[in-house]
Design an enzyme around this catalytic site. Structure first.
Site, PDB file in Angstrom:
ATOM      1  N   VAL A  20       0.872  -1.178   0.000  1.00  0.00           N
ATOM      2  CA  VAL A  20       0.000   0.000   0.000  1.00  0.00           C
ATOM      3  C   VAL A  20       0.908   1.227   0.000  1.00  0.00           C
ATOM      4  CG1 VAL A  20      -1.887   1.149   1.205  1.00  0.00           C
ATOM      5  CG2 VAL A  20      -1.552  -1.312   1.528  1.00  0.00           C
ATOM      6  N   ILE A  38       4.237  -1.212   3.520  1.00  0.00           N
ATOM      7  CA  ILE A  38       3.974   0.176   3.148  1.00  0.00           C
ATOM      8  C   ILE A  38       5.019   0.625   2.142  1.00  0.00           C
ATOM      9  CG2 ILE A  38       3.710   2.539   3.965  1.00  0.00           C
ATOM     10  CD1 ILE A  38       1.529   0.592   5.005  1.00  0.00           C
ATOM     11  N   LYS A  39       4.504   1.085   0.990  1.00  0.00           N
ATOM     12  CA  LYS A  39       5.422   1.515  -0.073  1.00  0.00           C
ATOM     13  C   LYS A  39       5.797   2.975   0.115  1.00  0.00           C
ATOM     14  CE  LYS A  39       4.981   0.009  -4.726  1.00  0.00           C
ATOM     15  NZ  LYS A  39       4.029  -0.286  -5.802  1.00  0.00           N
ATOM     16  N   LEU A  40       7.087   3.217   0.068  1.00  0.00           N
ATOM     17  CA  LEU A  40       7.618   4.571   0.246  1.00  0.00           C
ATOM     18  C   LEU A  40       8.565   4.870  -0.902  1.00  0.00           C
ATOM     19  CD1 LEU A  40       8.824   3.982   3.920  1.00  0.00           C
ATOM     20  CD2 LEU A  40       6.802   5.321   3.299  1.00  0.00           C
ATOM     21  N   ASN A  47       8.092  -1.394   1.579  1.00  0.00           N
ATOM     22  CA  ASN A  47       8.491  -1.720   0.216  1.00  0.00           C
ATOM     23  C   ASN A  47       9.018  -0.415  -0.389  1.00  0.00           C
ATOM     24  OD1 ASN A  47       8.650  -2.197  -2.525  1.00  0.00           O
ATOM     25  ND2 ASN A  47       6.578  -3.011  -2.739  1.00  0.00           N
TER      26      ASN A  47
END
Ligand code: G3P
Length: 213
Positions: free
Chosen positions: A72, A101-103, A124
């Protein structure tokens, strides 16, 4: 063995992928994929409304692959600060039990990753176009468990600009071999069968691809 993720913001595609393949190991989503969800196309959302919509989508995906990972992504641009990403990450992480959690792999994204992994939140790191970014992800997340950190090089986008995306995958894998294995390489922006076969041949940890690929 290389794990297979679906790259899509549509739970109906999760269902289709499961019907075709029998199983998938996870799914990656992002704001542009969410905007392409058939139920979102043509609609105007406030930030609160888009968050509600995004939450509904990832919950539907997560319910179909409860043992998998669902990425996400935070809403961020070049000026977004780590503290804003950390706030969004904390909220998004509560939506489902199996979130990464995509950063973005920017200096602020790396700061956020360092803090979030210390809190036990999985990340991620996306938008990776060179090896230095992958080295920075490794350094920022030292101490995290294997499986808690992914790094996502964008193979197809590198090919688009005349570079060789698969070379980057190979080089990152080689660089990480000297390390403790806490970061898994997730080949993203996968477009062709050649990308697929090479990623597997290189022993990449994870591949994410759209349904049509
Ligand atoms: O996995 C990242 C992806 O969503 C971007 O893919 O094909 O738009 O470069 P693409």
């Amino acid at each position: 063995m290389t794990k297979l993720f679906l790259d899509s913001g549509d739970p109906k595609e999760t269902k289709e992928a499961l019907a075709v393949l029998g199983m998938i190991d996870g799914q990656t989503t992002n704001p542009s994929l969410i905007a392409k969800n058939p139920e979102a196309v043509g609609k105007k959302f406030t930030r609160e409304e888009i968050n509600e919509f995004y939450k509904g989508v990832v919950r539907e995906i997560s319910a179909q692959i409860p043992k998998g990972s669902v990425s996400v992504e935070v809403y961020a641009d070049a000026n977004t600060l780590a503290k804003d990403m950390i706030k969004q990450a904390g909220e998004f992480n509560l939506w489902i039990p199996n979130a990464h959690i995509k950063l973005p792999t920017t200096p602020e994204g790396l700061k956020a990753a360092s803090e979030l992994t210390k809190q036990g939140i999985k990340v991620n790191m996306t938008l990776v176009f060179n090896q230095s970014q992958a080295a920075a992800v490794y350094a920022a997340t030292q101490g995290a468990k294997k499986g808690d950190v992914f790094v996502s090089p964008f193979v197809g986008r590198l090919d688009d600009r005349g570079e060789n995306g698969m070379d980057l995958i190979k080089n990152i894998l080689q660089m990480y071999r000297a390390g403790d294995g806490h970061v898994e390489v997730l080949a993203a922006s996968i477009r062709s069968l050649e990308h697929f076969t090479k990623t597997i041949e290189f022993g990449c940890d994870i591949i994410t691809a759209p349904l049509k690929a």
